[in-house]
Design a protein around this motif. Structure first.
Motif, PDB file in Angstrom:
ATOM      1  N   TYR A 261      32.603  42.910  44.094  1.00  0.00           N
ATOM      2  CA  TYR A 261      33.018  43.621  42.894  1.00  0.00           C
ATOM      3  C   TYR A 261      34.399  43.112  42.505  1.00  0.00           C
ATOM      4  O   TYR A 261      35.414  43.763  42.751  1.00  0.00           O
ATOM      5  CB  TYR A 261      33.034  45.132  43.165  1.00  0.00           C
ATOM      6  N   PRO A 262      34.484  41.933  41.877  1.00  0.00           N
ATOM      7  CA  PRO A 262      35.782  41.367  41.522  1.00  0.00           C
ATOM      8  C   PRO A 262      36.475  42.173  40.423  1.00  0.00           C
ATOM      9  O   PRO A 262      35.835  42.885  39.648  1.00  0.00           O
ATOM     10  CB  PRO A 262      35.433  39.956  41.028  1.00  0.00           C
ATOM     11  N   ARG A 263      37.776  42.051  40.372  1.00  0.00           N
ATOM     12  CA  ARG A 263      38.557  42.779  39.376  1.00  0.00           C
ATOM     13  C   ARG A 263      38.115  42.443  37.949  1.00  0.00           C
ATOM     14  O   ARG A 263      38.125  43.297  37.065  1.00  0.00           O
ATOM     15  CB  ARG A 263      40.037  42.455  39.564  1.00  0.00           C
ATOM     16  N   THR A 264      37.715  41.208  37.716  1.00  0.00           N
ATOM     17  CA  THR A 264      37.269  40.823  36.377  1.00  0.00           C
ATOM     18  C   THR A 264      36.062  41.632  35.930  1.00  0.00           C
ATOM     19  O   THR A 264      35.923  41.958  34.748  1.00  0.00           O
ATOM     20  CB  THR A 264      36.933  39.334  36.344  1.00  0.00           C
ATOM     21  N   GLU A 265      35.195  41.978  36.877  1.00  0.00           N
ATOM     22  CA  GLU A 265      34.025  42.781  36.509  1.00  0.00           C
ATOM     23  C   GLU A 265      34.441  44.200  36.141  1.00  0.00           C
ATOM     24  O   GLU A 265      33.910  44.783  35.193  1.00  0.00           O
ATOM     25  CB  GLU A 265      33.009  42.817  37.648  1.00  0.00           C
ATOM     26  N   PHE A 266      35.395  44.763  36.880  1.00  0.00           N
ATOM     27  CA  PHE A 266      35.862  46.090  36.508  1.00  0.00           C
ATOM     28  C   PHE A 266      36.462  46.076  35.108  1.00  0.00           C
ATOM     29  O   PHE A 266      36.226  46.980  34.304  1.00  0.00           O
ATOM     30  CB  PHE A 266      36.894  46.609  37.507  1.00  0.00           C
ATOM     31  N   GLU A 267      37.258  45.055  34.790  1.00  0.00           N
ATOM     32  CA  GLU A 267      37.872  44.978  33.468  1.00  0.00           C
ATOM     33  C   GLU A 267      36.797  44.944  32.383  1.00  0.00           C
ATOM     34  O   GLU A 267      36.936  45.573  31.322  1.00  0.00           O
ATOM     35  CB  GLU A 267      38.761  43.735  33.369  1.00  0.00           C
TER      36      GLU A 267
END
Length: 309
Positions: A261-267
């Motif tokens: 769950y990379p930070r880019t996906e959360f963004e």
């Protein structure tokens, strides 16, 4: 180690027990209910996994103006009854919240705040019942890594295996030992706050004399239901309330999920929410309501009291 002197609350809370879906739910209240009005409705605070409603005491104390604040203990946490189940289902938190709001704020919108798991519940609920939420505060409720259908067999197998094993939580010799554990988990936590939290996070078992955590060990079992990202985002897209997102500068989501769950996906996920105001507190980790309660209170009040819908 020298015993910690407990924190002394500036705004003491009162406790109430209400019936919710067959359980005796414990609710903590601060402030006079008469303070609530359309422009300043009740502020409902939802704690995270392995936490309790009392956890918000430091933030409530830091609010500049008196406000009616309500913080329940989720089912199987704190002083709320456990349902006697071997597995906890996320949809039950939504149903519990819906039933609680029907009792605590019937027919009126509320301001809703959630931390971690509580933030995830709050975001879903705000999209499912948008008419019930005036403004929404999410404290590090990131959601979970998305799953694919092919993961179902192994997840079900793991769940079945865990059902065969009794779950246990560690016990402690004293409240001081509980407080020391809290400080080890969070180096930013002040010792006096840890000592105060320990009295609400655990209680003495009369039979053993040990201090046991106020959480049902069944919470530790994996849930067999996969996290369906597309369903979550469908709810997030329907959030009508303005959203305040707050996180700590020391939170590293890669420590929890690695590259799943990379930070880019959360963004990308947060981008589907119509109206979001964002802030980062420093120094603060995941328990930012313990680390920076004064700064967090200022952000919350500015957001909740700002003009607009």
């Amino acid at each position: 180690m020298t015993p910690f002197e407990p924190y002394v609350p500036l705004c003491p809370s009162t406790s109430q027990t209400v019936p919710v879906r067959g359980l005796r739910y414990h609710v903590r209240r601060w402030g006079d209910p008469a303070l609530a009005c359309a422009e300043r409705p009740p502020l409902v605070m939802l704690h995270g996994w392995m936490d309790v409603g009392a956890s918000f005491q430091f933030v409530v104390d830091a609010l500049a103006a008196p406000r009616h604040v309500v913080a329940p203990d989720w089912r199987g946490f704190g002083l709320t009854e456990a349902p006697g189940t071997d597995t906890y289902w996320f949809a039950d938190y939504l149903a519990d919240l819906d039933a609680l709001l029907d009792q605590l704020a019937p027919g009126q919108p509320v301001d809703l705040l959630g931390h971690s798991m509580g933030g995830n519940v709050a975001m879903l609920y705000a999209g499912i019942r948008p008419e019930r939420i005036r403004r929404l505060v999410n404290l590090e409720g990131f959601g979970m890594p998305g799953n694919t259908p092919d993961e179902a067999p192994s997840r079900y197998r793991r769940w079945l295996d865990e059902l065969k094993v009794p779950q246990r939580l560690r016990s402690y010799d004293s409240p001081q030992a509980v407080a020391e554990r809290l400080c080890r988990n969070n180096p930013l936590l002040r010792p006096d706050r840890a000592a105060w939290l320990a009295q609400h996070w655990a209680r003495r078992d009369e039979a053993s004399g040990q201090w046991v955590i106020l959480g049902d060990p069944a919470h530790k079992r994996v849930n067999p239901v996969l996290y369906r990202k597309e369903e979550v985002l469908a709810c997030w897209q329907r959030i009508g309330a303005p959203v305040l997102w707050v996180e700590g500068d020391r939170t590293d989501v890669a420590r929890w999920w690695g590259d799943r769950y990379p930070r880019t996906e959360f963004e990308a996920r947060l981008a589907v929410v119509p109206r979001v105001e964002r802030h980062v507190l420093s120094p603060a980790g995941h328990m930012l309501h313990h680390d920076q309660p004064e700064a967090l209170a200022r952000r919350i009040e500015a957001f909740l009291d700002a003009p607009g819908d």
